[in-house]
Design a protein around this motif. Structure first.
Motif, PDB file in Angstrom:
ATOM      1  N   UNK A  19     -23.525  89.308  22.836  1.00 33.25           N
ATOM      2  CA  UNK A  19     -21.917  89.509  23.245  1.00 33.25           C
ATOM      3  C   UNK A  19     -22.086  90.003  24.577  1.00 33.25           C
ATOM      4  N   UNK A  20     -22.861  90.902  25.084  1.00 40.87           N
ATOM      5  CA  UNK A  20     -23.050  91.214  26.296  1.00 40.87           C
ATOM      6  C   UNK A  20     -23.098  90.373  27.641  1.00 40.87           C
ATOM      7  N   UNK A  21     -23.488  89.296  27.060  1.00 40.61           N
ATOM      8  CA  UNK A  21     -23.748  88.316  27.931  1.00 40.61           C
ATOM      9  C   UNK A  21     -22.799  87.016  27.839  1.00 40.61           C
ATOM     10  N   UNK A  22     -22.006  87.258  27.030  1.00 39.17           N
ATOM     11  CA  UNK A  22     -20.872  86.079  26.804  1.00 39.17           C
ATOM     12  C   UNK A  22     -19.589  86.467  27.234  1.00 39.17           C
ATOM     13  N   UNK A  23     -18.633  85.569  27.019  1.00 39.61           N
ATOM     14  CA  UNK A  23     -16.818  85.866  27.392  1.00 39.61           C
ATOM     15  C   UNK A  23     -16.467  87.117  26.617  1.00 39.61           C
ATOM     16  N   UNK A  24     -15.644  87.504  27.074  1.00 43.04           N
ATOM     17  CA  UNK A  24     -14.968  88.891  26.362  1.00 43.04           C
ATOM     18  C   UNK A  24     -16.067  89.678  25.851  1.00 43.04           C
ATOM     19  N   UNK A  25     -16.923  90.052  26.330  1.00 45.81           N
ATOM     20  CA  UNK A  25     -17.985  91.105  25.831  1.00 45.81           C
ATOM     21  C   UNK A  25     -17.297  92.277  25.013  1.00 45.81           C
ATOM     22  N   UNK A  26     -16.255  93.156  25.929  1.00 43.23           N
ATOM     23  CA  UNK A  26     -15.864  94.402  25.502  1.00 43.23           C
ATOM     24  C   UNK A  26     -15.102  94.278  24.117  1.00 43.23           C
ATOM     25  N   UNK A 105      -1.365  94.182  20.645  1.00 47.96           N
ATOM     26  CA  UNK A 105      -2.516  94.171  19.720  1.00 47.96           C
ATOM     27  C   UNK A 105      -3.818  94.533  20.238  1.00 47.96           C
ATOM     28  N   UNK A 106      -4.587  95.366  19.562  1.00 46.08           N
ATOM     29  CA  UNK A 106      -5.895  96.111  20.013  1.00 46.08           C
ATOM     30  C   UNK A 106      -6.821  94.742  20.445  1.00 46.08           C
ATOM     31  N   UNK A 107      -6.759  93.691  19.687  1.00 41.68           N
ATOM     32  CA  UNK A 107      -7.673  92.700  19.932  1.00 41.68           C
ATOM     33  C   UNK A 107      -6.925  91.631  20.419  1.00 41.68           C
ATOM     34  N   UNK A 108      -6.995  90.902  21.461  1.00 42.19           N
ATOM     35  CA  UNK A 108      -6.297  89.773  21.939  1.00 42.19           C
ATOM     36  C   UNK A 108      -6.977  88.528  22.311  1.00 42.19           C
ATOM     37  N   UNK A 109      -6.427  87.570  22.050  1.00 40.62           N
ATOM     38  CA  UNK A 109      -7.209  86.239  22.355  1.00 40.62           C
ATOM     39  C   UNK A 109      -7.219  85.820  24.063  1.00 40.62           C
ATOM     40  N   UNK A 110      -7.937  84.986  24.277  1.00 39.83           N
ATOM     41  CA  UNK A 110      -7.890  84.737  25.864  1.00 39.83           C
ATOM     42  C   UNK A 110      -6.633  84.367  26.329  1.00 39.83           C
ATOM     43  N   UNK A 111      -5.603  84.138  25.586  1.00 39.23           N
ATOM     44  CA  UNK A 111      -4.216  83.822  26.130  1.00 39.23           C
ATOM     45  C   UNK A 111      -3.385  85.046  26.033  1.00 39.23           C
ATOM     46  N   UNK A 123     -14.031  83.529  15.868  1.00 41.83           N
ATOM     47  CA  UNK A 123     -14.841  83.981  16.652  1.00 41.83           C
ATOM     48  C   UNK A 123     -15.887  84.802  16.436  1.00 41.83           C
ATOM     49  N   UNK A 124     -15.942  85.556  15.251  1.00 41.72           N
ATOM     50  CA  UNK A 124     -16.984  86.205  14.648  1.00 41.72           C
ATOM     51  C   UNK A 124     -18.247  85.194  14.418  1.00 41.72           C
TER      52      UNK A 124
END
Length: 189
Positions: A19-26, A105-111, A123-124
């Protein structure tokens, strides 16, 4: 029906490294931590608003009050926030734009939109797959949470309350037994 596997500490470290190396890590780390450290269902995580987690003064709430429409079975429930999860949520808020709207939303998509439960589930699945855990699912975190607490001796009634289960039989099905646990049990004599 085959249950989602329970994750080991090694599995979780591996996933977090990916996750740390990927997109949207946080964002991805936050979603996983809500699953792993609070036992939340993916649909509950997807339904969270910032105001469910963060108080108006910017502090982390001690608990998340899920409304009936945010839960399975349409029953309100309370999710307690541990010290570890509090730290994770504090780190996550620092990655968000300044003064985000409380109803965001707490967790949002790339859009920038709210995830559907299925979208966050995908995603998971992708994260677990890419980290080499191809059998893990969005439910693995929830099973890991319940099983870990059970192995630490937490009473099944307490586990049921934490999981939002009405019946302890449901909770018992989540608990993974393995030879190490069984061996440790007989050594208690």
């Amino acid at each position: 029906m085959k249950q989602a596997p329970v994750l080991t500490e090694r599995d979780m470290k591996r996933v977090l490294q990916h996750v740390a190396r990927g997109s949207f890590p946080a964002r991805n780390r936050c979603a996983l931590m809500l699953s792993w450290l609070a036992g939340m269902r993916v649909a509950e995580i997807a339904a969270l608003k910032l105001s469910d987690v963060y108080a108006p003064d910017g502090t982390i709430r001690a608990e998340i009050q899920l409304a009936p429409e945010q839960t399975k079975g349409s029953s309100a429930r309370t999710v307690l926030i541990s010290t570890q999860l509090r730290s994770e949520l504090e780190a996550y808020i620092k990655t968000l734009p300044a003064s985000p709207a409380p109803d965001r939303p707490l967790i949002v998509s790339k859009t920038g939109k709210r995830f559907s439960a299925n979208g966050l589930c995908q995603v998971m699945l992708h994260i677990y797959d890419a980290a080499g855990l191809d059998r893990a699912t969005s439910h693995s975190g929830r099973r890991t949470f319940i099983t870990t607490l059970a192995h630490k001796g937490v009473n099944v009634r307490v586990l049921a309350a934490l999981a939002g289960h009405r019946h302890i039989g449901t909770t018992q099905r989540y608990i993974d037994l393995n030879e190490n646990v069984l061996r440790a049990a007989v050594e208690m004599i």
